[in-house]
Design a protein around this motif. Structure first.
Motif, PDB file in Angstrom:
ATOM      1  N   MET A   1       0.879  -1.375  -0.246  1.00  0.00           N
ATOM      2  CA  MET A   1      -0.351   0.128   0.148  1.00  0.00           C
ATOM      3  C   MET A   1       0.940   1.033   0.330  1.00  0.00           C
ATOM      4  O   MET A   1       1.874   1.412   0.937  1.00  0.00           O
ATOM      5  CB  MET A   1      -0.664   0.709   1.319  1.00  0.00           C
ATOM      6  N   THR A   2       0.553   1.860  -1.033  1.00  0.00           N
ATOM      7  CA  THR A   2       1.114   3.509  -0.660  1.00  0.00           C
ATOM      8  C   THR A   2       1.162   4.124   0.180  1.00  0.00           C
ATOM      9  O   THR A   2      -0.489   4.028   0.549  1.00  0.00           O
ATOM     10  CB  THR A   2       1.122   3.773  -2.425  1.00  0.00           C
ATOM     11  N   ALA A   3       1.846   5.279   0.702  1.00  0.00           N
ATOM     12  CA  ALA A   3       1.742   5.879   1.891  1.00  0.00           C
ATOM     13  C   ALA A   3      -0.201   7.355   0.924  1.00  0.00           C
ATOM     14  O   ALA A   3      -0.679   7.511   2.383  1.00  0.00           O
ATOM     15  CB  ALA A   3       2.668   7.781   1.854  1.00  0.00           C
ATOM     16  N   THR A   4       0.220   7.301  -0.085  1.00  0.00           N
ATOM     17  CA  THR A   4      -0.991   8.068  -0.819  1.00  0.00           C
ATOM     18  C   THR A   4      -2.519   7.524  -0.465  1.00  0.00           C
ATOM     19  O   THR A   4      -3.456   7.570   0.163  1.00  0.00           O
ATOM     20  CB  THR A   4      -1.159   8.500  -2.206  1.00  0.00           C
ATOM     21  N   ARG A   5      -2.469   6.198  -0.720  1.00  0.00           N
ATOM     22  CA  ARG A   5      -3.319   5.376  -0.855  1.00  0.00           C
ATOM     23  C   ARG A   5      -4.069   5.019   1.126  1.00  0.00           C
ATOM     24  O   ARG A   5      -5.530   5.630   0.985  1.00  0.00           O
ATOM     25  CB  ARG A   5      -3.110   3.611  -1.567  1.00  0.00           C
ATOM     26  N   ALA A   6      -2.440   4.785   1.877  1.00  0.00           N
ATOM     27  CA  ALA A   6      -3.201   4.882   3.388  1.00  0.00           C
ATOM     28  C   ALA A   6      -4.368   6.409   3.600  1.00  0.00           C
ATOM     29  O   ALA A   6      -4.776   5.995   4.328  1.00  0.00           O
ATOM     30  CB  ALA A   6      -2.432   4.544   3.839  1.00  0.00           C
ATOM     31  N   VAL A  44      -4.835   0.667   9.459  1.00  0.00           N
ATOM     32  CA  VAL A  44      -3.903   1.694   8.521  1.00  0.00           C
ATOM     33  C   VAL A  44      -2.521   1.722   9.366  1.00  0.00           C
ATOM     34  O   VAL A  44      -1.751   1.580   8.684  1.00  0.00           O
ATOM     35  CB  VAL A  44      -4.962   2.341   7.921  1.00  0.00           C
ATOM     36  N   ILE A  45      -2.671   2.701  10.562  1.00  0.00           N
ATOM     37  CA  ILE A  45      -1.658   3.519  10.988  1.00  0.00           C
ATOM     38  C   ILE A  45      -0.659   2.563  11.594  1.00  0.00           C
ATOM     39  O   ILE A  45       0.434   2.571  10.873  1.00  0.00           O
ATOM     40  CB  ILE A  45      -2.307   4.251  12.044  1.00  0.00           C
ATOM     41  N   LEU A  46      -0.914   1.623  11.977  1.00  0.00           N
ATOM     42  CA  LEU A  46      -0.227   0.590  12.363  1.00  0.00           C
ATOM     43  C   LEU A  46       0.870  -0.416  11.265  1.00  0.00           C
ATOM     44  O   LEU A  46       1.608  -0.907  11.723  1.00  0.00           O
ATOM     45  CB  LEU A  46      -0.858  -1.015  13.222  1.00  0.00           C
ATOM     46  N   ASN A  47      -0.327  -0.769  10.269  1.00  0.00           N
ATOM     47  CA  ASN A  47       0.972  -1.956   9.245  1.00  0.00           C
ATOM     48  C   ASN A  47       1.147  -0.995   8.142  1.00  0.00           C
ATOM     49  O   ASN A  47       2.510  -1.702   8.300  1.00  0.00           O
ATOM     50  CB  ASN A  47      -1.286  -2.561   8.872  1.00  0.00           C
ATOM     51  N   HIS A  48       0.304   0.114   8.126  1.00  0.00           N
ATOM     52  CA  HIS A  48       1.646   1.267   6.844  1.00  0.00           C
ATOM     53  C   HIS A  48       2.620   2.028   8.084  1.00  0.00           C
ATOM     54  O   HIS A  48       3.256   1.864   7.288  1.00  0.00           O
ATOM     55  CB  HIS A  48       0.488   1.641   5.855  1.00  0.00           C
ATOM     56  N   TYR A  49       2.131   3.138   7.910  1.00  0.00           N
ATOM     57  CA  TYR A  49       3.038   3.727   8.874  1.00  0.00           C
ATOM     58  C   TYR A  49       4.159   3.321  10.022  1.00  0.00           C
ATOM     59  O   TYR A  49       5.254   3.768   9.868  1.00  0.00           O
ATOM     60  CB  TYR A  49       2.527   5.035   9.374  1.00  0.00           C
ATOM     61  N   LEU A  50       3.546   2.091  11.271  1.00  0.00           N
ATOM     62  CA  LEU A  50       4.639   1.436  11.598  1.00  0.00           C
ATOM     63  C   LEU A  50       5.226   0.466  11.130  1.00  0.00           C
ATOM     64  O   LEU A  50       6.048  -0.172  11.786  1.00  0.00           O
ATOM     65  CB  LEU A  50       3.687   1.302  12.833  1.00  0.00           C
ATOM     66  N   HIS A  51       5.178  -0.208   9.690  1.00  0.00           N
ATOM     67  CA  HIS A  51       5.618  -0.754   9.151  1.00  0.00           C
ATOM     68  C   HIS A  51       5.382  -2.256   9.967  1.00  0.00           C
ATOM     69  O   HIS A  51       6.283  -3.542   9.421  1.00  0.00           O
ATOM     70  CB  HIS A  51       6.706  -1.005   8.661  1.00  0.00           C
ATOM     71  N   LEU A  52       3.883  -2.446  10.391  1.00  0.00           N
ATOM     72  CA  LEU A  52       4.330  -3.735  10.909  1.00  0.00           C
ATOM     73  C   LEU A  52       3.744  -4.638   9.793  1.00  0.00           C
ATOM     74  O   LEU A  52       3.531  -6.352  10.216  1.00  0.00           O
ATOM     75  CB  LEU A  52       2.943  -3.935  12.181  1.00  0.00           C
ATOM     76  N   ALA A  53       2.550  -4.202   8.847  1.00  0.00           N
ATOM     77  CA  ALA A  53       2.592  -5.311   8.048  1.00  0.00           C
ATOM     78  C   ALA A  53       3.614  -6.127   7.304  1.00  0.00           C
ATOM     79  O   ALA A  53       3.720  -7.105   7.133  1.00  0.00           O
ATOM     80  CB  ALA A  53       2.441  -4.240   6.828  1.00  0.00           C
ATOM     81  N   GLN A  54       5.303  -5.794   7.641  1.00  0.00           N
ATOM     82  CA  GLN A  54       5.926  -6.628   7.447  1.00  0.00           C
ATOM     83  C   GLN A  54       6.697  -7.911   8.604  1.00  0.00           C
ATOM     84  O   GLN A  54       7.044  -8.751   8.403  1.00  0.00           O
ATOM     85  CB  GLN A  54       7.221  -5.790   7.357  1.00  0.00           C
TER      86      GLN A  54
END
Length: 82
Positions: A1-6, A44-54
């Motif tokens: 997910m891109t930052a713009t989409r998030a 969304v914040i946890l997964n994208h901005y804090l990179h927990l999706a990794q």
């Protein structure tokens, strides 16, 4: 997910919360409407901005705790009205 989409998802969820609050819903039903949206924003914040999706295992743990916390808050909101 891109930052713009998030960011667009967060803006859309914020608009949804605003619409729920402006709709005239009050009391515990407003909490029931708004708190799950807040939980989605948190994910969304946890997964994208804090990179927990990794780190899927850690992301699942955070999602579980967040979901339980949201459920607790909803329960506390509707408890006095019962």
């Amino acid at each position: 997910m891109t930052a713009t989409r998030a960011w667009m998802i967060l803006v859309g969820l914020s608009a949804l919360s605003t619409l729920a609050a402006a709709s005239g819903i009050a009391g515990p039903w407003l909490a029931v409407a708004v708190l799950p949206v807040a939980g989605l924003k948190g994910r969304v914040i946890l997964n994208h901005y804090l990179h927990l999706a990794q780190a899927p295992e850690i992301a699942r743990g955070f999602s579980l705790v967040l979901g339980l916390f949201i459920a607790l808050l909803i329960g506390l909101a509707i408890l006095p009205s019962a």
